[in-house]
Enzyme design. Structure first.
Site, mmCIF file in Angstrom:
data_model
loop_
_atom_site.group_PDB
_atom_site.id
_atom_site.type_symbol
_atom_site.label_atom_id
_atom_site.label_comp_id
_atom_site.label_asym_id
_atom_site.label_seq_id
_atom_site.Cartn_x
_atom_site.Cartn_y
_atom_site.Cartn_z
ATOM 1 N N GLY A 289 0.738 -4.077 9.219
ATOM 2 C CA GLY A 289 -0.190 -4.568 8.190
ATOM 3 C C GLY A 289 0.381 -5.792 7.487
ATOM 4 C CG ASP B 272 -0.775 -4.424 3.198
ATOM 5 O OD1 ASP B 272 -0.670 -4.415 4.445
ATOM 6 O OD2 ASP B 272 -1.055 -3.404 2.542
ATOM 7 N NE ARG B 273 4.276 -1.096 6.317
ATOM 8 C CZ ARG B 273 4.772 -0.376 7.331
ATOM 9 N NH1 ARG B 273 4.032 -0.144 8.400
ATOM 10 N NH2 ARG B 273 6.004 0.080 7.265
ATOM 11 C CG ASP C 30 1.700 -1.499 -1.899
ATOM 12 O OD1 ASP C 30 1.071 -0.941 -2.816
ATOM 13 O OD2 ASP C 30 1.367 -2.595 -1.423
ATOM 14 C CB THR D 76 -5.659 3.575 -0.117
ATOM 15 O OG1 THR D 76 -6.451 2.753 -0.967
ATOM 16 C CG2 THR D 76 -6.534 4.575 0.590
ATOM 17 C CB THR E 72 -6.564 24.043 -12.202
ATOM 18 O OG1 THR E 72 -6.675 25.469 -12.218
ATOM 19 C CG2 THR E 72 -6.805 23.539 -10.790
#
Length: 164
Positions: A16, A18-19, A38, A41, A93
């Site tokens: 990727g 972005d990486r 990072d 998502t 919870t």
């Protein structure tokens, strides 16, 4: 393009972008070897060896992604608002889910960075970024730098490097 980064992987074209952008900035500004984390998502860790060599990393589900999956699959589990947990032992919870997601990600980062250091045989510089980082970073015990602007700085660096 000139990234100031060598890629030591069998299929470099599949990494990727972005990486690589995060890694290029860290390679130019931090002591190597280094790990970028990072937290978006996905929770993505990149490993940069000495000499600015991107050699791979780790991809796990992101903080929010894991929580959404729980809320969708377990009828009695509510959607929760993210924050930094006040304690690890949840008293209801929602608190318990928050611990699992946020403290769990921090513990995973600490554990995986320790394993990466074992594999490389030396300590690494850890740089944390991404949208979920503000919740997780306060709980990470490994010494680190938190930089929410890592991707933007990396893009600016690559833009400068590639001007003709």
């Amino acid at each position: 393009s000139n990234m100031g980064l060598a890629i030591d992987l069998p299929e470099p074209e599949k990494v990727g972008q972005d990486r690589l952008v995060d890694s290029a900035w860290v390679a130019a500004h931090f002591a190597l070897p280094a790990v970028t984390a990072d937290l978006g998502t996905a929770t993505t860790l990149n490993v940069i060896r000495e000499g600015g060599v991107f050699c791979g990393g780790v991809i796990a589900a992101g903080v929010d992604t894991g929580l959404q999956a729980l809320a969708e699959r377990a009828a009695q589990l509510p959607p929760i608002a993210l924050c930094v947990p006040e304690r690890i032992i949840g008293r209801n919870t929602a608190e318990s889910m928050l611990s699992g997601a946020v403290a769990g990600t921090a513990a995973m980062l600490d554990g995986i960075v320790r394993e990466i250091e074992q594999e490389l045989g030396k300590p690494v510089t850890l740089v944390i970024t991404g949208g979920m980082a503000k919740y997780v970073e306060p709980l990470v015990r490994h010494p680190h730098t938190y930089d929410p602007e890592l991707l933007l700085k990396g893009l600016a660096l690559l833009y400068e490097k590639n001007q003709i």
